[in-house]
Motif scaffolding. Structure first.
Motif, mmCIF file in Angstrom:
data_model
loop_
_atom_site.group_PDB
_atom_site.id
_atom_site.type_symbol
_atom_site.label_atom_id
_atom_site.label_comp_id
_atom_site.label_asym_id
_atom_site.label_seq_id
_atom_site.Cartn_x
_atom_site.Cartn_y
_atom_site.Cartn_z
ATOM 1 N N HIS A 1 0.898 -1.262 -0.146
ATOM 2 C CA HIS A 1 -0.039 0.035 -0.023
ATOM 3 C C HIS A 1 0.917 1.162 -0.090
ATOM 4 N N ARG A 2 1.891 1.287 0.975
ATOM 5 C CA ARG A 2 2.859 2.398 0.685
ATOM 6 C C ARG A 2 3.343 2.755 -0.662
ATOM 7 N N LYS A 3 3.898 1.564 -1.290
ATOM 8 C CA LYS A 3 4.514 1.771 -2.628
ATOM 9 C C LYS A 3 3.416 2.211 -3.587
ATOM 10 N N GLY A 4 2.162 1.864 -3.174
ATOM 11 C CA GLY A 4 1.159 2.073 -4.246
ATOM 12 C C GLY A 4 0.921 3.679 -4.107
ATOM 13 N N VAL A 5 1.027 4.352 -2.909
ATOM 14 C CA VAL A 5 1.189 5.745 -2.673
ATOM 15 C C VAL A 5 1.945 6.430 -3.540
ATOM 16 N N GLU A 6 3.159 5.905 -3.407
ATOM 17 C CA GLU A 6 4.262 6.594 -4.356
ATOM 18 C C GLU A 6 3.786 6.585 -5.725
ATOM 19 N N ALA A 7 3.270 5.545 -6.193
ATOM 20 C CA ALA A 7 3.103 5.484 -7.541
ATOM 21 C C ALA A 7 1.852 6.551 -7.922
ATOM 22 N N VAL A 8 1.102 6.841 -7.060
ATOM 23 C CA VAL A 8 -0.050 7.913 -7.010
ATOM 24 C C VAL A 8 0.569 9.198 -7.068
ATOM 25 N N ARG A 9 1.585 9.196 -6.405
ATOM 26 C CA ARG A 9 2.387 10.588 -6.172
ATOM 27 C C ARG A 9 2.992 10.859 -7.592
ATOM 28 N N GLU A 10 3.616 9.880 -8.002
ATOM 29 C CA GLU A 10 4.560 10.106 -9.309
ATOM 30 C C GLU A 10 3.362 10.363 -10.485
ATOM 31 N N LEU A 11 2.451 9.517 -10.738
ATOM 32 C CA LEU A 11 1.336 9.763 -11.502
ATOM 33 C C LEU A 11 0.627 11.208 -11.476
#
Length: 227
Positions: A33-43
């Motif tokens: 989930h934390r890595k998923g948040v990073e993906a959101v941020r970059e997108l």
């Protein structure tokens, strides 16, 4: 004839695969989930380089409350951290926050943070819509009820009472992780949206994957029920 110049103004993503990403790497589910948040941020940071006017993300469904309490708590804490850390960046990058779902049913401190974020980003020119405590069937039922209270039930009156009222029509829906279903997400809005299902797990989804989806969309022929 295919129109290769069309651009997706409104893109929605079902962000799926955080748990499987963590499992494959022998990590706790929370790390996915934390890595998923990073993906959101970059997108979100990459939106300025795309034609997208609105990006809608399926962050927490009304069915997600059925998950283990520990996982739900972790997701809520991630939400708190994301709002607090990224709000200044939203404001600086002219990003407007929009919430879909019964978000006022979340914890009081999260509701307060969201209210503040909505107010501070209200003048943004590009929209990040986040589905929180959201279920499409409940959305349609509520919209129909509100339309009936105001008068005649029509397609237009229902659309005016959806959580997405005021957003551009949905052009493209993307789901990650290889699953091929809508999972009670934007059922009304998806009526004529193009769809792309990718095997990429959400934490590995990058702006390059988004651009590839936009390129695929540009090459599709949209008939809207016609020939």
């Amino acid at each position: 004839m295919t129109d290769t110049t069309q651009e997706a103004r409104h893109v929605a993503i079902i962000m799926d695969g955080n748990g499987r990403w963590a499992k494959r790497k022998h990590l706790p589910r929370a790390m996915g989930h934390r890595k998923g948040v990073e993906a959101v941020r970059e997108l979100v940071r990459s939106l300025k380089d795309t034609p997208i006017e609105c990006l809608t993300l399926y962050a927490f469904s009304s069915e997600n409350w059925k998950r283990p309490d520990e996982e739900v708590d972790d997701l809520m804490n991630l939400m708190r951290k994301f709002i607090k850390s990224d709000l200044p960046e939203f404001i600086a990058n002219d990003v407007k926050l929009h919430i879909l779902g019964d978000w006022r049913g979340l914890a009081p401190d999260i509701v307060e943070m969201l209210e503040d974020a909505l107010e501070q980003t209200s003048k943004g020119s590009r929209t990040l819509a986040v589905a929180l405590n959201y279920g499409a069937q409940a959305e349609i039922v509520q919209a129909a009820r509100l339309a009936a209270e105001a008068g005649e039930i029509t397609q237009e009156s229902i659309e005016a009472n959806l959580y997405s009222a005021g957003l551009p029509p949905l052009d493209l829906l993307i789901r990650t992780s290889g699953e091929v279903r809508l999972s009670n997400f934007l059922l009304w809005q998806c009526a004529y949206a193009e769809m792309i299902f990718t095997d990429v797990l959400w934490p590995d989804f990058t702006p390059a994957h988004l651009q590839d989806a936009l390129d695929q969309f540009a090459g599709r022929e949209r008939r809207f029920g016609g020939r």
